[in-house]
Design a protein around this motif. Structure first.
Motif, short mmCIF file in Angstrom:
data_model
loop_
_atom_site.label_atom_id
_atom_site.label_comp_id
_atom_site.label_asym_id
_atom_site.label_seq_id
_atom_site.Cartn_x
_atom_site.Cartn_y
_atom_site.Cartn_z
N SER A 127 14.33 -1.22 -10.85
CA SER A 127 13.75 -1.52 -12.16
C SER A 127 12.56 -0.61 -12.42
O SER A 127 12.05 0.06 -11.50
CB SER A 127 13.29 -2.98 -12.20
N HIS A 128 12.08 -0.59 -13.65
CA HIS A 128 10.91 0.22 -13.99
C HIS A 128 9.72 -0.20 -13.13
O HIS A 128 9.02 0.66 -12.58
CB HIS A 128 10.57 0.07 -15.47
N MET A 129 9.49 -1.51 -12.99
CA MET A 129 8.38 -1.99 -12.16
C MET A 129 8.60 -1.62 -10.70
O MET A 129 7.66 -1.27 -9.99
CB MET A 129 8.21 -3.50 -12.32
N GLY A 130 9.86 -1.69 -10.25
CA GLY A 130 10.16 -1.32 -8.87
C GLY A 130 9.83 0.13 -8.58
O GLY A 130 9.24 0.45 -7.56
N ARG A 131 10.20 1.01 -9.50
CA ARG A 131 9.91 2.44 -9.32
C ARG A 131 8.41 2.69 -9.33
O ARG A 131 7.89 3.47 -8.52
CB ARG A 131 10.59 3.26 -10.42
N PHE A 132 7.72 2.03 -10.27
CA PHE A 132 6.27 2.23 -10.36
C PHE A 132 5.58 1.71 -9.10
O PHE A 132 4.69 2.36 -8.54
CB PHE A 132 5.70 1.53 -11.58
N ALA A 133 5.99 0.51 -8.63
CA ALA A 133 5.37 -0.07 -7.44
C ALA A 133 5.58 0.82 -6.23
O ALA A 133 4.65 1.08 -5.46
CB ALA A 133 5.95 -1.47 -7.19
N LEU A 134 6.81 1.30 -6.05
CA LEU A 134 7.11 2.15 -4.89
C LEU A 134 6.34 3.46 -4.97
O LEU A 134 5.71 3.89 -3.99
CB LEU A 134 8.61 2.42 -4.83
N THR A 135 6.36 4.11 -6.12
CA THR A 135 5.69 5.40 -6.28
C THR A 135 4.19 5.28 -6.08
O THR A 135 3.57 6.05 -5.33
CB THR A 135 5.98 5.99 -7.67
N SER A 136 3.57 4.31 -6.74
CA SER A 136 2.12 4.15 -6.63
C SER A 136 1.70 3.76 -5.22
O SER A 136 0.65 4.19 -4.73
CB SER A 136 1.61 3.11 -7.65
N PHE A 137 2.51 2.96 -4.54
CA PHE A 137 2.22 2.60 -3.15
C PHE A 137 2.24 3.84 -2.26
O PHE A 137 1.31 4.10 -1.49
CB PHE A 137 3.23 1.57 -2.65
N LEU A 138 3.30 4.64 -2.38
CA LEU A 138 3.46 5.79 -1.49
C LEU A 138 2.38 6.84 -1.70
O LEU A 138 1.86 7.41 -0.73
CB LEU A 138 4.85 6.41 -1.70
N VAL A 139 2.01 7.13 -2.95
CA VAL A 139 0.98 8.15 -3.17
C VAL A 139 -0.39 7.65 -2.72
O VAL A 139 -1.24 8.43 -2.31
CB VAL A 139 0.94 8.63 -4.64
N ASN A 140 -0.59 6.32 -2.77
CA ASN A 140 -1.89 5.78 -2.36
C ASN A 140 -2.05 5.73 -0.85
O ASN A 140 -3.19 5.73 -0.36
CB ASN A 140 -2.10 4.38 -2.95
N ILE A 141 -0.97 5.69 -0.10
CA ILE A 141 -1.11 5.69 1.36
C ILE A 141 -1.04 7.11 1.93
O ILE A 141 -1.12 7.29 3.14
CB ILE A 141 -0.06 4.81 2.05
N GLY A 142 -0.90 8.11 1.06
CA GLY A 142 -1.01 9.49 1.53
C GLY A 142 0.23 10.34 1.43
O GLY A 142 0.20 11.51 1.80
N GLY B 232 -6.25 12.13 -14.86
CA GLY B 232 -6.72 12.32 -13.49
C GLY B 232 -6.91 11.02 -12.73
O GLY B 232 -7.36 11.02 -11.60
N THR B 233 -6.57 9.89 -13.36
CA THR B 233 -6.70 8.60 -12.71
C THR B 233 -5.51 8.33 -11.80
O THR B 233 -4.36 8.41 -12.25
CB THR B 233 -6.80 7.47 -13.75
N LYS B 234 -5.76 8.04 -10.53
CA LYS B 234 -4.68 7.66 -9.62
C LYS B 234 -4.40 6.17 -9.81
O LYS B 234 -5.29 5.35 -9.67
CB LYS B 234 -5.06 7.96 -8.17
N TYR B 235 -3.17 5.84 -10.12
CA TYR B 235 -2.81 4.45 -10.35
C TYR B 235 -2.58 3.75 -9.01
O TYR B 235 -1.94 4.30 -8.11
CB TYR B 235 -1.55 4.35 -11.20
N THR B 236 -3.09 2.54 -8.89
CA THR B 236 -2.88 1.79 -7.67
C THR B 236 -1.63 0.93 -7.80
O THR B 236 -1.15 0.65 -8.91
CB THR B 236 -4.09 0.89 -7.36
N CYS B 237 -1.09 0.53 -6.68
CA CYS B 237 0.10 -0.32 -6.67
C CYS B 237 -0.25 -1.69 -7.26
O CYS B 237 -1.34 -2.22 -7.00
CB CYS B 237 0.59 -0.46 -5.23
N PRO B 238 0.63 -2.30 -8.05
CA PRO B 238 0.35 -3.64 -8.59
C PRO B 238 0.14 -4.65 -7.47
O PRO B 238 0.73 -4.54 -6.39
CB PRO B 238 1.62 -3.98 -9.39
#
Length: 368
Positions: free
Chosen positions: A263-278, A313-319
């Protein structure tokens, strides 16, 4: 250097000193045409000192000035002009540290300072501040239990990161697309808005190469940060530890790896999680390559936007977990899930528990 506000301004100079993040502050300072070299001249040293004090206080105590003076009375800003100009200079000093946690702490300190002040302001003044952010907000009738009605999208944008159940939309009074709130709740939501605006400005204020005097002060701020808030370069291990993923992210990661629909939320959650952990944006983009609707240019743009490499330039955090539950993304909760409120908190705890030589790695380097 003393200037007067334009006749159209809805704020006073004292307002700009207390709430320097306002759009009017930039318009007020624009005619001065201050350059970075100006701040290292002897005449500007009091302002540079004030900015350094502002940034230091933010790092150490999450405040930028006292609310109460030594006599126990409300603190009064004595040099309004210096206070106004010290804000953009402090932004420059903090930006020069090139340290994301120092930037976040400074933005939070300014936001907390502002909301502490706003709680003692009239509801009319709070309304003016909300309008500065483009909020769709109105007053409610004087006999109402609530003082404001805020468009639900403005509410959601700022309540999504608040942990208390009172901020869930289902627990709010909602009518005709408006959420009804009292003044204190509006001020609390404004804190999130203020913090986000300052974080964006800390990105745009960067000039690349700073004069040595500014770089030296930035280095002092990094030392102060390391002494007072510990390690500031990263919150997570350099190696991405897949075994520390929370169950919901594990499910999303496995589904993406097998080209299953997200889902759209699933993609956003996964992407934002992965970029935030490095994980680098390139690696995250590659994860979606085999999707039937994959578009390399669009996917790369979306991932880089979430990572803060595009747009504002804002990094989005995982929901947080409550948001994922609302969107039916939260799956297979374990005992640790029941004790935390955010996937990144889960990852931090689990990755610290993992043995350093045994983690399964999804990527061995970060894109910092």
């Amino acid at each position: 250097m003393t200037r007067n506000l334009s006749s159209e301004s809805v704020f006073t100079k004292n307002d700009l000193a207390k709430y320097p993040f306002l759009k009017e502050t930039a318009r007020y300072l624009s005619p001065l045409d201050l350059q970075i070299e100006d701040f290292i001249t002897p005449s500007m040293s009091p302002i540079l000192d004030c900015a350094m004090e502002r940034a230091t206080s933010a790092i150490i105590s999450l405040t930028v000035r006292p609310l109460i003076n030594e006599q126990g009375n409300k603190y009064v800003i004595k040099d309004i002009e210096k206070e106004i100009i010290s804000f953009p200079v402090a932004l420059m000093l903090v930006s020069a540290t090139e340290n994301s946690l120092i930037k976040k702490r400074y933005a939070l300190a300014e936001a907390k300072q502002a909301t502490s002040e706003l709680n003692s302001e009239s509801k009319d003044f709070v309304y003016k501040i909300a309008l500065d952010f483009g909020w769709r907000i109105t007053f409610t009738p004087t006999d109402s239990t609530f003082e404001f009605a805020l468009h639900f999208s403005d509410f959601l944008q700022n309540a999504s990161h608040l942990h208390d159940v009172k901020w869930k939309l289902v627990n709010s009074k909602l009518s005709e697309g408006k959420v009804y709130l009292n003044k204190r709740d509006v001020v609390r939501l404004l804190q999130e808005e203020i913090k986000r605006r300052i974080e964006k400005r800390l990105v745009t204020v960067s000039v690349g190469k700073y004069p040595s005097e500014i770089s030296e002060l930035a280095d002092k701020l990094k030392v102060i940060a390391s002494e007072n808030i510990g390690q500031t370069e990263t919150e997570f291990p350099k190696v991405v530890v897949q075994e520390a993923f929370p169950p919901c992210i594990n499910m999303l990661y496995a589904a993406a790896s097998k080209n299953h629909h997200l889902s759209h939320m699933g993609r956003f959650a996964l992407t934002s999680f992965l970029v935030n952990i490095g994980m680098s944006p390139e690696s995250v983009t590659e994860l979606f390559r085999s999707f039937s609707d994959y578009n390399e240019r669009l996917t790369r743009y979306q991932v880089e936007h979430i990572a803060g490499a595009r747009g504002s330039g804002t990094k989005y955090t995982c929901p947080q977990c409550s948001i994922l539950q609302t969107h039916n993304v939260c799956k297979n909760r374990d005992d640790l899930c029941k004790r935390i409120y955010h996937p990144l908190k889960y990852y931090k705890i689990k990755s610290e528990m993992a043995q350093p030589n045994t983690p399964e790695k999804t990527e061995t380097t970060t894109n910092e």
